[in-house]
Design a protein around this motif. Structure first.
Motif, PDB file in Angstrom:
ATOM      1  N   TYR A   1       4.584  -0.933  -2.776  1.00  0.00           N
ATOM      2  CA  TYR A   1       4.294  -2.119  -3.788  1.00  0.00           C
ATOM      3  C   TYR A   1       3.632  -1.558  -5.107  1.00  0.00           C
ATOM      4  O   TYR A   1       3.910  -1.973  -6.096  1.00  0.00           O
ATOM      5  CB  TYR A   1       3.068  -2.979  -3.027  1.00  0.00           C
ATOM      6  N   GLN A   2       2.738  -0.577  -4.910  1.00  0.00           N
ATOM      7  CA  GLN A   2       2.070   0.013  -6.405  1.00  0.00           C
ATOM      8  C   GLN A   2       3.126   0.841  -6.801  1.00  0.00           C
ATOM      9  O   GLN A   2       3.355   0.832  -8.199  1.00  0.00           O
ATOM     10  CB  GLN A   2       0.566   0.310  -6.083  1.00  0.00           C
TER      11      GLN A   2
ATOM     12  N   MET B   1      -6.887  -0.703  -3.126  1.00  0.00           N
ATOM     13  CA  MET B   1      -6.262  -0.300  -1.698  1.00  0.00           C
ATOM     14  C   MET B   1      -6.714   0.937  -1.015  1.00  0.00           C
ATOM     15  O   MET B   1      -6.781   1.149   0.122  1.00  0.00           O
ATOM     16  CB  MET B   1      -4.562  -0.361  -1.641  1.00  0.00           C
TER      17      MET B   1
ATOM     18  N   PHE C   1      -8.125  -9.171  -3.354  1.00  0.00           N
ATOM     19  CA  PHE C   1      -6.762  -8.565  -3.707  1.00  0.00           C
ATOM     20  C   PHE C   1      -5.506  -9.896  -3.663  1.00  0.00           C
ATOM     21  O   PHE C   1      -4.897  -9.868  -4.648  1.00  0.00           O
ATOM     22  CB  PHE C   1      -6.481  -7.571  -2.752  1.00  0.00           C
TER      23      PHE C   1
ATOM     24  N   GLU D   1       6.878  -8.836   2.920  1.00  0.00           N
ATOM     25  CA  GLU D   1       6.517 -10.314   3.562  1.00  0.00           C
ATOM     26  C   GLU D   1       7.567 -10.768   4.160  1.00  0.00           C
ATOM     27  O   GLU D   1       8.852 -10.946   3.548  1.00  0.00           O
ATOM     28  CB  GLU D   1       6.238 -11.210   2.301  1.00  0.00           C
TER      29      GLU D   1
ATOM     30  N   ARG E   1      -9.682  -7.314   0.550  1.00  0.00           N
ATOM     31  CA  ARG E   1      -8.389  -7.960   0.808  1.00  0.00           C
ATOM     32  C   ARG E   1      -8.462  -9.526   0.356  1.00  0.00           C
ATOM     33  O   ARG E   1      -7.222  -9.877  -0.549  1.00  0.00           O
ATOM     34  CB  ARG E   1      -8.379  -8.299   2.307  1.00  0.00           C
TER      35      ARG E   1
ATOM     36  N   LYS F   1       5.702  -8.507  10.551  1.00  0.00           N
ATOM     37  CA  LYS F   1       5.068  -7.631  11.159  1.00  0.00           C
ATOM     38  C   LYS F   1       3.860  -8.061  12.227  1.00  0.00           C
ATOM     39  O   LYS F   1       3.572  -7.456  13.068  1.00  0.00           O
ATOM     40  CB  LYS F   1       4.198  -7.106  10.034  1.00  0.00           C
TER      41      LYS F   1
ATOM     42  N   MET G   1       0.459 -11.839  -4.178  1.00  0.00           N
ATOM     43  CA  MET G   1       1.586 -10.681  -3.915  1.00  0.00           C
ATOM     44  C   MET G   1       2.811 -11.545  -3.628  1.00  0.00           C
ATOM     45  O   MET G   1       3.886 -11.492  -4.056  1.00  0.00           O
ATOM     46  CB  MET G   1       1.391  -9.815  -3.052  1.00  0.00           C
TER      47      MET G   1
ATOM     48  N   GLU H   1      -4.240  -3.455   7.103  1.00  0.00           N
ATOM     49  CA  GLU H   1      -4.522  -3.382   5.870  1.00  0.00           C
ATOM     50  C   GLU H   1      -3.962  -4.068   4.846  1.00  0.00           C
ATOM     51  O   GLU H   1      -2.779  -4.454   5.014  1.00  0.00           O
ATOM     52  CB  GLU H   1      -3.951  -1.666   5.395  1.00  0.00           C
ATOM     53  N   PRO H   2      -4.536  -4.349   3.696  1.00  0.00           N
ATOM     54  CA  PRO H   2      -5.912  -4.133   3.316  1.00  0.00           C
ATOM     55  C   PRO H   2      -6.902  -5.060   4.335  1.00  0.00           C
ATOM     56  O   PRO H   2      -6.589  -5.979   4.766  1.00  0.00           O
ATOM     57  CB  PRO H   2      -5.998  -4.642   2.098  1.00  0.00           C
TER      58      PRO H   2
ATOM     59  N   ARG I   1       0.308  -1.958   8.310  1.00  0.00           N
ATOM     60  CA  ARG I   1       0.410  -1.058   7.011  1.00  0.00           C
ATOM     61  C   ARG I   1      -0.549  -0.064   6.832  1.00  0.00           C
ATOM     62  O   ARG I   1      -1.530   0.034   7.471  1.00  0.00           O
ATOM     63  CB  ARG I   1       0.228  -2.141   5.784  1.00  0.00           C
TER      64      ARG I   1
ATOM     65  N   ALA J   1       2.619   1.514   2.444  1.00  0.00           N
ATOM     66  CA  ALA J   1       2.643   0.110   1.694  1.00  0.00           C
ATOM     67  C   ALA J   1       2.135   0.282   0.012  1.00  0.00           C
ATOM     68  O   ALA J   1       2.668  -0.290  -0.855  1.00  0.00           O
ATOM     69  CB  ALA J   1       1.673  -0.922   2.284  1.00  0.00           C
ATOM     70  N   SER J   2       1.097   0.999  -0.280  1.00  0.00           N
ATOM     71  CA  SER J   2       0.857   1.505  -1.719  1.00  0.00           C
ATOM     72  C   SER J   2       1.819   1.987  -2.325  1.00  0.00           C
ATOM     73  O   SER J   2       2.141   1.645  -3.436  1.00  0.00           O
ATOM     74  CB  SER J   2      -0.271   2.311  -1.658  1.00  0.00           C
TER      75      SER J   2
ATOM     76  N   ARG K   1      -8.756   1.812   2.327  1.00  0.00           N
ATOM     77  CA  ARG K   1      -8.044   2.595   3.252  1.00  0.00           C
ATOM     78  C   ARG K   1      -9.281   3.611   3.681  1.00  0.00           C
ATOM     79  O   ARG K   1      -9.114   3.994   4.617  1.00  0.00           O
ATOM     80  CB  ARG K   1      -7.131   3.022   2.560  1.00  0.00           C
TER      81      ARG K   1
HETATM   82  P1  TMP Z   1       0.185  -8.469   4.566  1.00  0.00           P
HETATM   83  O1  TMP Z   1       0.281  -9.937   4.098  1.00  0.00           O
HETATM   84  O2  TMP Z   1       1.047  -7.986   5.082  1.00  0.00           O
HETATM   85  O3  TMP Z   1      -1.149  -8.219   5.357  1.00  0.00           O
HETATM   86  O4  TMP Z   1      -0.215  -7.667   3.159  1.00  0.00           O
HETATM   87  C1  TMP Z   1      -1.016  -8.250   2.414  1.00  0.00           C
HETATM   88  C2  TMP Z   1      -0.322  -8.159   0.901  1.00  0.00           C
HETATM   89  O5  TMP Z   1      -0.998  -6.790   0.315  1.00  0.00           O
HETATM   90  C3  TMP Z   1       1.055  -7.615   1.041  1.00  0.00           C
HETATM   91  O6  TMP Z   1       1.768  -8.383  -0.079  1.00  0.00           O
HETATM   92  C4  TMP Z   1       1.526  -6.523   0.727  1.00  0.00           C
HETATM   93  C5  TMP Z   1       0.132  -5.753  -0.358  1.00  0.00           C
HETATM   94  N1  TMP Z   1      -0.168  -4.589  -0.026  1.00  0.00           N
HETATM   95  C6  TMP Z   1      -0.215  -3.667  -1.365  1.00  0.00           C
HETATM   96  O7  TMP Z   1       0.294  -4.105  -2.394  1.00  0.00           O
HETATM   97  N2  TMP Z   1      -0.683  -2.422  -1.195  1.00  0.00           N
HETATM   98  C7  TMP Z   1      -1.196  -1.930  -0.276  1.00  0.00           C
HETATM   99  O8  TMP Z   1      -1.507  -0.496  -0.068  1.00  0.00           O
HETATM  100  C8  TMP Z   1      -1.168  -2.776   1.163  1.00  0.00           C
HETATM  101  C9  TMP Z   1      -1.940  -2.086   2.204  1.00  0.00           C
HETATM  102  C10 TMP Z   1      -0.834  -3.864   1.102  1.00  0.00           C
END
Ligand code: TMP
Length: 208
Positions: free
Chosen positions: A100-101, A66, A50, A9, A47, A13, A152, A36-37, A92, A96-97, A70
């Motif tokens: 982040y995950q 996610m 989430f 973040e 999204r 992007k 997030m 994405e999401p 993304r 990203a998964s 996807r």
């Molecule tokens: P964004 O703000 O870049 O659009 O992304 C949304 C948030 O979702 C960002 O904190 C990253 C998170 N994210 C995941 O945790 N896992 C994923 O697979 C994706 C695509 C985004």
């Protein structure tokens, strides 16, 4: 050609995606932009769910959500566009998964990669542009934006540090498709570098 943009973040992007799309348009390169999401009506609903600050979501459920968004995006938008010969620019993708995950939440990269192999029917980007930004700068940009922080963004510094380290691990592991860009540069310069990377990746391997 399938191009993805990744980063923590506050890396910038969204600005890069918009500038890059304009530059592609000027060059007459037929493309679609997605994210994405999200990216489909179902994905956009996932999204909102989430990112809701109050949502309590288990890490494995996070990864599955996610993956569902996807799977829908790949089958309904990305594969059809690639088959029509369009360039796909996605804000993304499964990296990203993993970041982040897999790394951030601690599920581990292998489990998340396996889940996404199923969700995407083994689709990987041809080129991934990783916007690299120092932690302090990313935090400053994130907190400088207007509006409430999403679920997030509200995560700890330690979480975001693990995500950033995860992206660097991915950039090493998949070095053939990764280009790391210094996100401290101005948006225009970044867009030029991104465009050059796309043009380079398009050329046949023997001529690179
Ligand atoms: P964004 O703000 O870049 O659009 O992304 C949304 C948030 O979702 C960002 O904190 C990253 C998170 N994210 C995941 O945790 N896992 C994923 O697979 C994706 C695509 C985004």
């Amino acid at each position: 050609m399938f191009v993805t943009i990744e980063g923590v973040e506050g890396a910038g992007k969204s600005t890069l995606v918009a500038l890059l799309s304009d530059a592609l348009k000027k060059r007459g390169i037929d493309h679609v932009v997605t994210r994405e999401p999200g990216g489909t009506p179902l994905g956009e609903r996932i999204r909102s769910l989430f990112l809701e600050p109050e949502a309590a979501i288990d890490p494995l459920a996070e990864a599955m959500l996610m993956a569902a968004s996807r799977a829908q995006l790949v089958r309904r938008l990305i594969r059809p566009a690639l088959e029509r010969g369009q360039l796909v620019l996605c804000d993304r993708f499964w990296d990203a998964s993993v970041a982040y995950q897999g790394y951030g939440r601690g599920l581990g990269p292998e489990r998340v990669i396996e889940l996404n192999r199923i969700a995407t029917e083994s689709l990987s980007p041809d080129l991934t542009l990783l916007l690299d930004v120092p932690e302090e700068e990313a935090q400053r940009r994130m907190h400088g934006r207007s509006g409430e922080l999403d679920r997030m963004e509200q995560e700890s510094r330690a979480f975001h540090r693990r995500v950033a380290a995860g992206y660097h691990a991915l950039a090493e592991r998949f070095a053939e498709r990764y280009r790391v860009l210094d996100a401290r540069r101005g948006p225009e310069q970044l867009a030029d570098e991104a465009l050059a990377a796309i043009e380079q990746q398009t050329r046949p391997r023997s001529r690179r």
